[in-house]
Design an enzyme around this catalytic site. Sequence first.
Site, PDB file in Angstrom:
ATOM      1  N   GLN A 283       1.006  -1.109   0.053  1.00  0.00           N
ATOM      2  CA  GLN A 283      -0.047   0.151  -0.366  1.00  0.00           C
ATOM      3  C   GLN A 283       0.921   1.371  -0.149  1.00  0.00           C
ATOM      4  O   GLN A 283       0.514   1.799  -0.498  1.00  0.00           O
ATOM      5  CB  GLN A 283      -0.832  -0.199   1.526  1.00  0.00           C
ATOM      6  CG  GLN A 283      -1.971  -1.107   0.847  1.00  0.00           C
ATOM      7  CD  GLN A 283      -2.542  -0.837  -0.196  1.00  0.00           C
ATOM      8  OE1 GLN A 283      -3.492  -0.092  -0.687  1.00  0.00           O
ATOM      9  NE2 GLN A 283      -2.680  -2.058  -0.768  1.00  0.00           N
ATOM     10  N   HIS A 286       1.475   3.284  -3.662  1.00  0.00           N
ATOM     11  CA  HIS A 286       0.307   3.889  -3.917  1.00  0.00           C
ATOM     12  C   HIS A 286       0.870   5.061  -4.041  1.00  0.00           C
ATOM     13  O   HIS A 286       0.763   5.310  -5.324  1.00  0.00           O
ATOM     14  CB  HIS A 286      -0.778   3.556  -3.493  1.00  0.00           C
ATOM     15  CG  HIS A 286      -1.638   2.450  -3.986  1.00  0.00           C
ATOM     16  ND1 HIS A 286      -2.319   2.708  -5.554  1.00  0.00           N
ATOM     17  CD2 HIS A 286      -1.958   1.366  -3.018  1.00  0.00           C
ATOM     18  CE1 HIS A 286      -2.878   1.846  -5.053  1.00  0.00           C
ATOM     19  NE2 HIS A 286      -2.719   0.366  -4.013  1.00  0.00           N
ATOM     20  N   GLU A 352      -9.139   1.888   6.010  1.00  0.00           N
ATOM     21  CA  GLU A 352      -9.660   1.959   5.138  1.00  0.00           C
ATOM     22  C   GLU A 352      -9.276   0.439   5.109  1.00  0.00           C
ATOM     23  O   GLU A 352     -10.200  -0.754   4.261  1.00  0.00           O
ATOM     24  CB  GLU A 352      -8.733   2.466   3.918  1.00  0.00           C
ATOM     25  CG  GLU A 352      -9.004   2.012   2.799  1.00  0.00           C
ATOM     26  CD  GLU A 352      -8.186   3.046   1.484  1.00  0.00           C
ATOM     27  OE1 GLU A 352      -8.684   2.712  -0.206  1.00  0.00           O
ATOM     28  OE2 GLU A 352      -6.947   2.811   1.094  1.00  0.00           O
ATOM     29  N   HIS A 353      -8.281  -0.415   4.439  1.00  0.00           N
ATOM     30  CA  HIS A 353      -7.794  -1.291   5.051  1.00  0.00           C
ATOM     31  C   HIS A 353      -7.478  -2.548   6.685  1.00  0.00           C
ATOM     32  O   HIS A 353      -6.453  -1.910   6.247  1.00  0.00           O
ATOM     33  CB  HIS A 353      -6.689  -2.539   4.165  1.00  0.00           C
ATOM     34  CG  HIS A 353      -6.787  -1.532   2.576  1.00  0.00           C
ATOM     35  ND1 HIS A 353      -6.173  -0.365   2.151  1.00  0.00           N
ATOM     36  CD2 HIS A 353      -8.131  -2.421   1.497  1.00  0.00           C
ATOM     37  CE1 HIS A 353      -6.889  -0.042   0.555  1.00  0.00           C
ATOM     38  NE2 HIS A 353      -7.917  -1.090   0.624  1.00  0.00           N
ATOM     39  N   ASP A 386      -8.050  -5.699  -3.460  1.00  0.00           N
ATOM     40  CA  ASP A 386      -7.243  -4.871  -4.806  1.00  0.00           C
ATOM     41  C   ASP A 386      -7.558  -5.112  -6.155  1.00  0.00           C
ATOM     42  O   ASP A 386      -8.290  -4.135  -7.441  1.00  0.00           O
ATOM     43  CB  ASP A 386      -6.243  -4.582  -4.328  1.00  0.00           C
ATOM     44  CG  ASP A 386      -5.931  -3.208  -3.606  1.00  0.00           C
ATOM     45  OD1 ASP A 386      -6.764  -2.927  -3.386  1.00  0.00           O
ATOM     46  OD2 ASP A 386      -4.949  -3.063  -3.649  1.00  0.00           O
ATOM     47  N   HIS A 445     -52.941  18.417   9.433  1.00  0.00           N
ATOM     48  CA  HIS A 445     -52.840  17.062   9.286  1.00  0.00           C
ATOM     49  C   HIS A 445     -53.828  16.962   9.943  1.00  0.00           C
ATOM     50  O   HIS A 445     -54.465  15.775   9.008  1.00  0.00           O
ATOM     51  CB  HIS A 445     -51.682  17.344  10.515  1.00  0.00           C
ATOM     52  CG  HIS A 445     -50.624  17.712   9.632  1.00  0.00           C
ATOM     53  ND1 HIS A 445     -49.926  19.037   9.354  1.00  0.00           N
ATOM     54  CD2 HIS A 445     -49.008  16.337   9.307  1.00  0.00           C
ATOM     55  CE1 HIS A 445     -49.089  18.840   9.207  1.00  0.00           C
ATOM     56  NE2 HIS A 445     -48.283  18.003   8.875  1.00  0.00           N
TER      57      HIS A 445
END
Length: 457
Positions: A283, A286, A352-353, A386, A445
Amino acid sequence: MSSPSDSNATVTASLDFRSIDFRGRRLSLAELKSALPRAKHQTMADAEQKVLDIIADVRGRGFGALADLAAKFDGVEQSHPRVPAEEIANALRQLDPGVRAALEESITRAKQFAERQKPANVDVQLADGAVVSQNWIPVGRVGLYVPGGLAPLASSVIMNVVPAVAAGVESIALASPPQKDFGGLPHPTILAAAALLGIDEVYAIGGAQAIVSFAYGVPGDGTELPIEPVDVVTGPGNIFVATAKRLVKGVVGIDSEAGTTEIAILADATAKPALVAADLISQAEHDPKAASVLVTESAELAGAVVDELNRQAAATKHSARVREALSGPQSGVVLVDDLEQGIAVCNAYAAEHLEIMTANAPAVAGRIRNAGAIFVGDYSPVSLGDYCAGSNHVLPTSGTAAFSSGLNVTTFLRAVQVINYDRAALEQVSGHIVNLAGAEDLPGHGEAVQIRFAERS
Protein backbone atom coordinates in the site's frame (compact mmCIF):
# COMPACT_ATOMS: atom_id res chain seq x y z
CA MET A 1 -4.10 10.72 32.74
CA SER A 2 -0.88 10.76 30.81
CA SER A 3 -0.97 10.78 27.04
CA PRO A 4 0.94 8.31 24.86
CA SER A 5 4.25 9.38 23.45
CA ASP A 6 6.42 8.26 20.57
CA SER A 7 9.11 5.82 21.60
CA ASN A 8 12.04 4.53 19.58
CA ALA A 9 13.48 2.45 22.39
CA THR A 10 11.92 -0.82 21.31
CA VAL A 11 11.93 -0.65 17.53
CA THR A 12 15.02 0.81 15.88
CA ALA A 13 16.22 0.51 12.33
CA SER A 14 17.59 2.66 9.55
CA LEU A 15 14.13 3.11 8.06
CA ASP A 16 12.31 5.83 9.96
CA PHE A 17 9.25 3.69 10.68
CA ARG A 18 8.28 5.20 13.99
CA SER A 19 6.89 3.49 17.05
CA ILE A 20 4.04 4.63 19.28
CA ASP A 21 3.92 2.83 22.62
CA PHE A 22 0.51 2.36 24.24
CA ARG A 23 1.66 -0.34 26.64
CA GLY A 24 0.77 0.20 30.27
CA ARG A 25 -1.62 3.04 29.45
CA ARG A 26 -5.37 3.23 29.83
CA LEU A 27 -6.49 5.47 27.01
CA SER A 28 -9.87 6.95 26.21
CA LEU A 29 -11.22 6.75 22.67
CA ALA A 30 -10.42 10.43 22.18
CA GLU A 31 -6.83 9.88 23.32
CA LEU A 32 -6.44 6.89 21.01
CA LYS A 33 -7.71 8.83 18.02
CA SER A 34 -5.45 11.76 18.82
CA ALA A 35 -2.29 9.66 19.21
CA LEU A 36 -2.66 7.24 16.30
CA PRO A 37 -0.53 7.74 13.19
CA ARG A 38 -2.18 10.25 10.92
CA ALA A 39 -0.91 12.49 8.18
CA LYS A 40 0.33 15.87 9.35
CA HIS A 41 0.60 17.14 5.80
CA GLN A 42 -2.09 18.82 3.76
CA THR A 43 -5.61 18.32 5.10
CA MET A 44 -9.01 18.77 3.53
CA ALA A 45 -9.17 22.18 5.19
CA ASP A 46 -5.96 23.15 3.41
CA ALA A 47 -7.29 21.88 0.08
CA GLU A 48 -10.77 23.35 0.43
CA GLN A 49 -10.11 26.83 -0.95
CA LYS A 50 -8.29 25.44 -3.97
CA VAL A 51 -11.21 23.14 -4.69
CA LEU A 52 -13.73 25.94 -4.19
CA ASP A 53 -11.80 27.95 -6.78
CA ILE A 54 -11.97 25.01 -9.21
CA ILE A 55 -15.71 24.66 -8.61
CA ALA A 56 -16.28 28.33 -9.37
CA ASP A 57 -14.04 28.21 -12.44
CA VAL A 58 -15.62 25.12 -14.00
CA ARG A 59 -19.14 26.31 -13.29
CA GLY A 60 -18.32 29.73 -14.69
CA ARG A 61 -16.24 28.91 -17.77
CA GLY A 62 -17.14 25.29 -18.54
CA PHE A 63 -14.93 23.61 -21.11
CA GLY A 64 -12.57 26.59 -21.20
CA ALA A 65 -11.80 26.05 -17.52
CA LEU A 66 -11.34 22.32 -18.05
CA ALA A 67 -8.86 22.97 -20.86
CA ASP A 68 -6.86 25.40 -18.71
CA LEU A 69 -6.82 22.97 -15.78
CA ALA A 70 -5.69 20.11 -18.05
CA ALA A 71 -2.81 22.26 -19.24
CA LYS A 72 -1.91 23.35 -15.70
CA PHE A 73 -2.11 20.01 -13.89
CA ASP A 74 -1.64 17.43 -16.64
CA GLY A 75 0.49 19.25 -19.20
CA VAL A 76 -1.85 18.50 -22.11
CA GLU A 77 -3.66 20.61 -24.67
CA GLN A 78 -7.36 19.82 -24.80
CA SER A 79 -10.26 21.09 -26.90
CA HIS A 80 -12.92 18.73 -25.53
CA PRO A 81 -12.41 16.03 -22.87
CA ARG A 82 -14.68 13.36 -24.38
CA VAL A 83 -12.65 10.34 -25.44
CA PRO A 84 -13.55 9.23 -28.99
CA ALA A 85 -15.18 5.82 -29.24
CA GLU A 86 -12.48 4.59 -31.64
CA GLU A 87 -9.78 5.34 -29.04
CA ILE A 88 -11.60 3.22 -26.46
CA ALA A 89 -11.97 0.35 -28.92
CA ASN A 90 -8.35 0.66 -30.02
CA ALA A 91 -7.13 0.47 -26.42
CA LEU A 92 -8.90 -2.86 -26.01
CA ARG A 93 -7.49 -4.22 -29.28
CA GLN A 94 -3.95 -3.38 -28.16
CA LEU A 95 -4.33 -4.66 -24.60
CA ASP A 96 -1.83 -7.26 -23.45
CA PRO A 97 -3.61 -10.68 -23.46
CA GLY A 98 -2.45 -11.48 -19.94
CA VAL A 99 -3.78 -8.18 -18.60
CA ARG A 100 -7.05 -8.70 -20.46
CA ALA A 101 -7.46 -12.14 -18.92
CA ALA A 102 -6.79 -10.70 -15.47
CA LEU A 103 -9.32 -7.91 -15.97
CA GLU A 104 -11.92 -10.39 -17.22
CA GLU A 105 -11.42 -12.61 -14.18
CA SER A 106 -11.71 -9.61 -11.88
CA ILE A 107 -14.93 -8.57 -13.65
CA THR A 108 -16.39 -12.05 -13.34
CA ARG A 109 -15.75 -12.26 -9.60
CA ALA A 110 -16.92 -8.70 -8.94
CA LYS A 111 -20.15 -9.35 -10.83
CA GLN A 112 -20.88 -12.51 -8.85
CA PHE A 113 -20.53 -10.64 -5.57
CA ALA A 114 -22.33 -7.48 -6.70
CA GLU A 115 -25.33 -9.29 -8.13
CA ARG A 116 -26.03 -10.87 -4.73
CA GLN A 117 -25.92 -7.51 -2.91
CA LYS A 118 -29.14 -5.96 -4.18
CA PRO A 119 -31.63 -5.96 -1.30
CA ALA A 120 -35.13 -7.30 -1.79
CA ASN A 121 -38.17 -5.05 -1.91
CA VAL A 122 -40.36 -5.33 1.17
CA ASP A 123 -44.15 -5.25 1.49
CA VAL A 124 -45.60 -5.09 5.01
CA GLN A 125 -49.35 -5.44 5.62
CA LEU A 126 -49.97 -3.64 8.90
CA ALA A 127 -53.72 -4.24 8.87
CA ASP A 128 -56.42 -5.11 6.36
CA GLY A 129 -56.02 -2.60 3.53
CA ALA A 130 -52.87 -1.06 5.05
CA VAL A 131 -49.69 -1.83 3.13
CA VAL A 132 -46.34 -0.08 3.40
CA SER A 133 -43.59 -1.04 0.99
CA GLN A 134 -39.93 -0.28 0.53
CA ASN A 135 -38.72 -0.46 -3.06
CA TRP A 136 -35.08 -0.20 -4.13
CA ILE A 137 -34.76 1.96 -7.25
CA PRO A 138 -31.51 2.75 -9.06
CA VAL A 139 -30.41 6.32 -9.61
CA GLY A 140 -30.65 7.51 -13.18
CA ARG A 141 -27.08 8.56 -13.92
CA VAL A 142 -23.70 8.19 -12.22
CA GLY A 143 -20.24 9.68 -12.68
CA LEU A 144 -17.34 7.37 -11.87
CA TYR A 145 -13.82 8.62 -11.18
CA VAL A 146 -10.70 6.52 -11.81
CA PRO A 147 -7.31 7.85 -10.67
CA GLY A 148 -4.44 7.83 -13.13
CA GLY A 149 -1.58 9.67 -11.47
CA LEU A 150 1.24 7.67 -9.94
CA ALA A 151 -0.63 4.45 -10.73
CA PRO A 152 -3.21 3.99 -13.53
CA LEU A 153 -5.89 2.14 -11.57
CA ALA A 154 -7.62 0.16 -14.30
CA SER A 155 -8.99 -2.09 -11.57
CA SER A 156 -10.95 0.90 -10.25
CA VAL A 157 -12.92 0.93 -13.49
CA ILE A 158 -14.23 -2.50 -12.53
CA MET A 159 -14.86 -1.54 -8.92
CA ASN A 160 -16.95 1.48 -9.97
CA VAL A 161 -18.78 0.12 -12.99
CA VAL A 162 -19.76 -3.39 -11.88
CA PRO A 163 -21.92 -2.44 -8.86
CA ALA A 164 -23.54 0.41 -10.81
CA VAL A 165 -24.55 -2.01 -13.56
CA ALA A 166 -25.74 -4.58 -11.02
CA ALA A 167 -27.90 -1.88 -9.43
CA GLY A 168 -29.55 -1.18 -12.78
CA VAL A 169 -28.12 2.30 -13.48
CA GLU A 170 -28.87 3.16 -17.11
CA SER A 171 -26.47 6.08 -17.71
CA ILE A 172 -22.82 5.70 -16.69
CA ALA A 173 -20.03 8.19 -17.37
CA LEU A 174 -16.39 7.72 -16.42
CA ALA A 175 -13.57 10.22 -15.95
CA SER A 176 -9.83 9.68 -15.59
CA PRO A 177 -6.94 12.14 -15.86
CA PRO A 178 -5.46 12.92 -19.28
CA GLN A 179 -1.96 11.52 -19.73
CA LYS A 180 0.70 13.51 -21.57
CA ASP A 181 2.43 10.27 -22.59
CA PHE A 182 -0.76 9.03 -24.27
CA GLY A 183 -1.73 12.05 -26.32
CA GLY A 184 -3.92 13.62 -23.67
CA LEU A 185 -6.09 10.52 -23.27
CA PRO A 186 -6.51 8.50 -20.06
CA HIS A 187 -4.16 5.55 -19.64
CA PRO A 188 -4.93 2.93 -22.33
CA THR A 189 -5.45 0.15 -19.77
CA ILE A 190 -8.16 2.26 -18.15
CA LEU A 191 -9.79 2.78 -21.55
CA ALA A 192 -9.54 -0.95 -22.29
CA ALA A 193 -11.22 -1.82 -19.00
CA ALA A 194 -14.02 0.59 -19.87
CA ALA A 195 -14.41 -1.12 -23.23
CA LEU A 196 -14.62 -4.56 -21.60
CA LEU A 197 -17.49 -3.25 -19.46
CA GLY A 198 -19.31 -1.54 -22.30
CA ILE A 199 -18.69 2.02 -21.09
CA ASP A 200 -18.44 4.42 -24.02
CA GLU A 201 -18.91 7.77 -22.26
CA VAL A 202 -15.40 8.46 -21.02
CA TYR A 203 -13.79 11.83 -20.26
CA ALA A 204 -10.14 12.79 -19.96
CA ILE A 205 -10.61 14.90 -16.83
CA GLY A 206 -8.63 14.58 -13.62
CA GLY A 207 -8.83 15.61 -10.00
CA ALA A 208 -11.40 17.88 -8.43
CA GLN A 209 -12.49 19.22 -11.81
CA ALA A 210 -13.80 15.78 -12.78
CA ILE A 211 -15.97 15.65 -9.67
CA VAL A 212 -17.25 19.17 -10.31
CA SER A 213 -18.05 18.39 -13.96
CA PHE A 214 -20.14 15.41 -12.95
CA ALA A 215 -21.88 17.15 -10.06
CA TYR A 216 -22.96 20.30 -11.90
CA GLY A 217 -22.63 19.28 -15.53
CA VAL A 218 -20.87 21.28 -18.23
CA PRO A 219 -23.18 22.90 -20.79
CA GLY A 220 -22.41 22.68 -24.49
CA ASP A 221 -22.37 25.70 -26.78
CA GLY A 222 -23.80 24.23 -29.96
CA THR A 223 -20.47 22.87 -31.16
CA GLU A 224 -19.44 21.01 -28.01
CA LEU A 225 -21.49 18.20 -26.51
CA PRO A 226 -22.46 18.88 -22.89
CA ILE A 227 -21.53 16.77 -19.91
CA GLU A 228 -24.85 16.05 -18.28
CA PRO A 229 -25.00 16.21 -14.46
CA VAL A 230 -25.21 12.96 -12.53
CA ASP A 231 -27.06 11.79 -9.44
CA VAL A 232 -24.14 10.03 -7.73
CA VAL A 233 -20.35 10.44 -7.94
CA THR A 234 -18.07 7.61 -6.84
CA GLY A 235 -14.43 6.62 -6.94
CA PRO A 236 -11.15 7.02 -5.05
CA GLY A 237 -8.62 9.81 -5.43
CA ASN A 238 -6.22 12.18 -3.74
CA ILE A 239 -6.97 14.85 -1.15
CA PHE A 240 -8.40 17.19 -3.80
CA VAL A 241 -10.77 14.54 -5.15
CA ALA A 242 -11.92 13.65 -1.63
CA THR A 243 -12.39 17.33 -0.78
CA ALA A 244 -14.37 17.95 -3.96
CA LYS A 245 -16.65 15.03 -3.13
CA ARG A 246 -17.24 16.47 0.32
CA LEU A 247 -18.06 19.90 -1.11
CA VAL A 248 -20.54 18.64 -3.73
CA LYS A 249 -22.26 16.23 -1.35
CA GLY A 250 -25.85 17.38 -1.23
CA VAL A 251 -25.77 18.44 -4.86
CA VAL A 252 -25.10 14.80 -5.67
CA GLY A 253 -24.71 11.65 -3.65
CA ILE A 254 -21.22 10.27 -3.06
CA ASP A 255 -19.94 6.88 -2.04
CA SER A 256 -17.45 8.01 0.62
CA GLU A 257 -14.48 10.31 1.00
CA ALA A 258 -12.04 7.79 -0.41
CA GLY A 259 -8.68 9.54 -0.29
CA THR A 260 -5.07 8.35 -0.16
CA THR A 261 -4.83 4.67 0.65
CA GLU A 262 -4.11 3.19 4.07
CA ILE A 263 -3.51 -0.22 5.58
CA ALA A 264 -3.48 -1.36 9.19
CA ILE A 265 -2.34 -4.83 10.23
CA LEU A 266 -3.30 -6.33 13.58
CA ALA A 267 -0.69 -9.00 14.28
CA ASP A 268 0.56 -11.11 17.15
CA ALA A 269 3.68 -13.19 17.70
CA THR A 270 2.36 -15.88 15.33
CA ALA A 271 2.51 -13.53 12.34
CA LYS A 272 5.19 -13.91 9.67
CA PRO A 273 7.31 -10.72 9.52
CA ALA A 274 8.01 -11.04 5.80
CA LEU A 275 4.29 -11.17 4.97
CA VAL A 276 3.47 -8.25 7.26
CA ALA A 277 6.22 -6.13 5.70
CA ALA A 278 5.23 -7.04 2.15
CA ASP A 279 1.64 -6.02 2.77
CA LEU A 280 2.63 -2.71 4.38
CA ILE A 281 4.81 -1.98 1.35
CA SER A 282 2.06 -2.98 -1.09
CA GLN A 283 0.00 0.00 0.00
CA ALA A 284 2.93 2.35 0.59
CA GLU A 285 3.82 2.08 -3.09
CA HIS A 286 0.56 3.82 -4.04
CA ASP A 287 1.59 7.25 -2.85
CA PRO A 288 4.22 8.98 -0.67
CA LYS A 289 1.32 9.98 1.57
CA ALA A 290 -0.08 6.44 1.90
CA ALA A 291 -0.44 5.15 5.47
CA SER A 292 0.95 1.80 6.65
CA VAL A 293 0.33 0.92 10.30
CA LEU A 294 1.22 -2.18 12.29
CA VAL A 295 -0.62 -2.85 15.57
CA THR A 296 0.97 -5.56 17.70
CA GLU A 297 1.60 -6.71 21.24
CA SER A 298 4.91 -8.29 20.19
CA ALA A 299 7.95 -6.03 20.27
CA GLU A 300 9.94 -8.89 18.76
CA LEU A 301 7.57 -9.09 15.78
CA ALA A 302 7.72 -5.32 15.38
CA GLY A 303 11.51 -5.36 15.25
CA ALA A 304 11.54 -8.21 12.75
CA VAL A 305 8.98 -6.40 10.56
CA VAL A 306 11.11 -3.25 10.49
CA ASP A 307 14.10 -5.34 9.44
CA GLU A 308 12.00 -6.81 6.63
CA LEU A 309 10.75 -3.36 5.65
CA ASN A 310 14.32 -2.17 5.23
CA ARG A 311 15.24 -5.18 3.14
CA GLN A 312 12.12 -5.30 0.98
CA ALA A 313 11.77 -1.53 0.53
CA ALA A 314 15.31 -1.34 -0.82
CA ALA A 315 14.51 -3.97 -3.45
CA THR A 316 11.08 -2.84 -4.61
CA LYS A 317 10.59 -0.83 -7.82
CA HIS A 318 9.17 2.29 -6.19
CA SER A 319 11.64 2.29 -3.31
CA ALA A 320 11.83 6.06 -2.83
CA ARG A 321 8.05 6.42 -2.78
CA VAL A 322 7.68 3.48 -0.39
CA ARG A 323 10.33 4.75 2.02
CA GLU A 324 8.76 8.21 2.08
CA ALA A 325 5.35 6.74 2.90
CA LEU A 326 6.72 4.42 5.58
CA SER A 327 8.73 7.24 7.15
CA GLY A 328 5.83 9.69 7.24
CA PRO A 329 3.81 10.58 10.35
CA GLN A 330 0.88 8.59 8.93
CA SER A 331 2.81 5.30 9.26
CA GLY A 332 4.40 3.31 12.06
CA VAL A 333 4.16 0.60 14.69
CA VAL A 334 1.63 0.83 17.52
CA LEU A 335 2.69 -1.32 20.48
CA VAL A 336 -0.15 -2.55 22.70
CA ASP A 337 -0.45 -4.61 25.87
CA ASP A 338 -2.55 -7.40 24.41
CA LEU A 339 -5.05 -8.37 21.74
CA GLU A 340 -7.90 -6.59 23.54
CA GLN A 341 -6.10 -3.28 23.37
CA GLY A 342 -5.09 -4.04 19.78
CA ILE A 343 -8.73 -4.48 18.77
CA ALA A 344 -9.63 -1.21 20.52
CA VAL A 345 -6.84 0.57 18.63
CA CYS A 346 -8.04 -0.84 15.31
CA ASN A 347 -11.62 0.23 15.98
CA ALA A 348 -10.40 3.72 16.87
CA TYR A 349 -8.23 3.91 13.75
CA ALA A 350 -11.05 2.67 11.43
CA ALA A 351 -8.68 1.65 8.63
CA GLU A 352 -9.58 1.56 4.98
CA HIS A 353 -7.93 -1.88 4.81
CA LEU A 354 -7.44 -3.95 7.95
CA GLU A 355 -5.54 -7.22 7.88
CA ILE A 356 -5.83 -9.70 10.74
CA MET A 357 -2.67 -11.79 11.18
CA THR A 358 -3.24 -13.40 14.55
CA ALA A 359 -4.03 -16.77 16.01
CA ASN A 360 -7.70 -17.57 15.36
CA ALA A 361 -7.91 -14.70 12.89
CA PRO A 362 -11.57 -15.26 11.87
CA ALA A 363 -12.76 -14.85 15.47
CA VAL A 364 -10.67 -11.69 15.88
CA ALA A 365 -12.04 -10.30 12.62
CA GLY A 366 -15.55 -10.81 13.96
CA ARG A 367 -14.81 -8.38 16.77
CA ILE A 368 -13.84 -5.51 14.46
CA ARG A 369 -16.51 -2.82 14.14
CA ASN A 370 -14.75 -0.15 12.11
CA ALA A 371 -12.96 -0.90 8.86
CA GLY A 372 -13.61 -0.41 5.17
CA ALA A 373 -12.70 -4.04 4.48
CA ILE A 374 -11.23 -6.78 6.67
CA PHE A 375 -8.70 -9.28 5.32
CA VAL A 376 -8.45 -12.46 7.35
CA GLY A 377 -5.31 -14.57 7.68
CA ASP A 378 -2.12 -15.08 5.72
CA TYR A 379 -3.80 -15.76 2.39
CA SER A 380 -6.12 -12.75 2.19
CA PRO A 381 -3.77 -9.84 1.52
CA VAL A 382 -5.04 -6.40 0.53
CA SER A 383 -3.63 -7.02 -2.96
CA LEU A 384 -6.26 -9.74 -3.35
CA GLY A 385 -9.00 -7.23 -2.57
CA ASP A 386 -7.45 -4.69 -4.91
CA TYR A 387 -7.87 -6.99 -7.88
CA CYS A 388 -9.50 -10.40 -7.72
CA ALA A 389 -11.25 -11.10 -4.41
CA GLY A 390 -14.64 -10.11 -5.79
CA SER A 391 -14.96 -7.43 -3.10
CA ASN A 392 -14.74 -3.72 -3.85
CA HIS A 393 -11.58 -1.70 -3.30
CA VAL A 394 -13.21 1.74 -3.25
CA LEU A 395 -13.28 2.17 0.53
CA PRO A 396 -13.55 4.96 3.11
CA THR A 397 -10.27 6.42 4.40
CA SER A 398 -8.98 8.73 7.15
CA GLY A 399 -11.16 7.20 9.86
CA THR A 400 -14.42 7.63 7.94
CA ALA A 401 -14.89 3.85 7.97
CA ALA A 402 -16.35 4.40 11.43
CA PHE A 403 -19.51 5.74 9.79
CA SER A 404 -19.43 5.02 6.05
CA SER A 405 -19.23 1.95 3.84
CA GLY A 406 -17.22 0.84 0.88
CA LEU A 407 -18.64 1.11 -2.62
CA ASN A 408 -21.37 -1.46 -3.24
CA VAL A 409 -24.61 -1.93 -5.11
CA THR A 410 -26.66 0.03 -2.56
CA THR A 411 -24.49 3.09 -3.30
CA PHE A 412 -26.45 3.36 -6.54
CA LEU A 413 -29.88 2.55 -5.12
CA ARG A 414 -32.51 4.61 -3.31
CA ALA A 415 -34.97 3.14 -0.85
CA VAL A 416 -38.38 4.55 -1.80
CA GLN A 417 -41.24 3.98 0.62
CA VAL A 418 -44.73 3.42 -0.80
CA ILE A 419 -47.84 3.88 1.37
CA ASN A 420 -51.11 2.31 0.20
CA TYR A 421 -54.05 2.50 2.66
CA ASP A 422 -57.73 2.05 1.80
CA ARG A 423 -60.63 3.92 3.46
CA ALA A 424 -61.16 1.45 6.29
CA ALA A 425 -57.47 1.25 7.11
CA LEU A 426 -57.13 5.05 7.29
CA GLU A 427 -60.27 5.34 9.41
CA GLN A 428 -58.78 2.86 11.89
CA VAL A 429 -55.93 5.26 12.74
CA SER A 430 -57.66 8.58 11.99
CA GLY A 431 -58.24 9.38 15.65
CA HIS A 432 -54.57 8.88 16.43
CA ILE A 433 -53.57 11.17 13.58
CA VAL A 434 -55.93 13.91 14.80
CA ASN A 435 -54.62 13.62 18.36
CA LEU A 436 -50.97 13.75 17.33
CA ALA A 437 -51.62 16.66 14.97
CA GLY A 438 -53.24 18.55 17.83
CA ALA A 439 -50.33 17.80 20.15
CA GLU A 440 -47.95 19.28 17.59
CA ASP A 441 -50.23 22.28 16.93
CA LEU A 442 -50.65 21.26 13.30
CA PRO A 443 -54.45 20.99 13.08
CA GLY A 444 -54.43 21.00 9.28
CA HIS A 445 -52.83 17.57 9.39
CA GLY A 446 -55.80 16.19 11.28
CA GLU A 447 -58.29 18.05 9.13
CA ALA A 448 -56.77 16.51 5.99
CA VAL A 449 -57.80 13.13 7.40
CA GLN A 450 -61.19 14.15 8.81
CA ILE A 451 -62.37 15.65 5.51
CA ARG A 452 -62.16 12.22 3.93
CA PHE A 453 -64.89 10.97 6.24
CA ALA A 454 -67.06 14.07 6.33
CA GLU A 455 -68.68 13.08 3.04
CA ARG A 456 -68.22 10.22 0.68
CA SER A 457 -66.74 11.15 -2.64
